[in-house]
Design a protein around this motif. Sequence first.
Motif, PDB file in Angstrom:
ATOM      1  N   ASN A  82     -77.692 -26.892  15.749  1.00 60.32           N
ATOM      2  CA  ASN A  82     -78.446 -27.829  16.442  1.00 60.32           C
ATOM      3  C   ASN A  82     -79.115 -28.492  15.005  1.00 60.32           C
ATOM      4  O   ASN A  82     -79.666 -28.149  14.237  1.00 60.32           O
ATOM      5  N   LYS A  84     -81.979 -30.018  14.720  1.00 61.58           N
ATOM      6  CA  LYS A  84     -83.356 -29.918  14.556  1.00 61.58           C
ATOM      7  C   LYS A  84     -83.831 -28.889  13.702  1.00 61.58           C
ATOM      8  O   LYS A  84     -84.734 -28.723  13.165  1.00 61.58           O
ATOM      9  N   TRP A  85     -82.628 -27.920  13.276  1.00 65.62           N
ATOM     10  CA  TRP A  85     -83.044 -26.790  12.383  1.00 65.62           C
ATOM     11  C   TRP A  85     -82.918 -27.198  10.718  1.00 65.62           C
ATOM     12  O   TRP A  85     -82.916 -26.438  10.116  1.00 65.62           O
TER      13      TRP A  85
END
Length: 159
Positions: A82, A84-85
């Motif tokens: 993802n 978001k990391w």
Amino acid sequence: ATGNAIGGLSVGEPPEMMYEFAALCAEKLPSNKPRYLMGVGTPWDLLECIDLGIDMFDCVMPTRNGRNGMLFTTQGVINIRNKKWADVFEPVDSWLTPEYSLAYLRHLFVAGEMLGPIVASLQNLRFYLWLVREARKHILSNEFHIWKKSVLQTVGRKL
């Protein structure tokens, strides 16, 4: 020493049904011999089945899921692919894999570097060892049920 293996569960039936049959088998099998449940592998299934009297497990889940970017951590479940990391420079798991950041591990997966699946698999194996060691510790201190409820609220969530 011999034990008893329980197989044929964890092949698609609902978890409640698997727990029902695992409980029935654990109840019928001698408690002075290891009770081994084959192929059961989510952390929450392990804890539920330990609670039912199962002693040992095996499963490909920690390494297979790790190779595909799913990480089990002491804070919850992560899909490292993802976006978001990408900019999270905190450790993958400060307790178990402090030497790699989430951003770096994500980069390894996105770049197709084999080190990514290796680190993720090792993280998952470390997590499973941590989980069963903690379970044992809490069983011996007669705090398993309280600990199980608490840990399931944390490790069962998706991050």
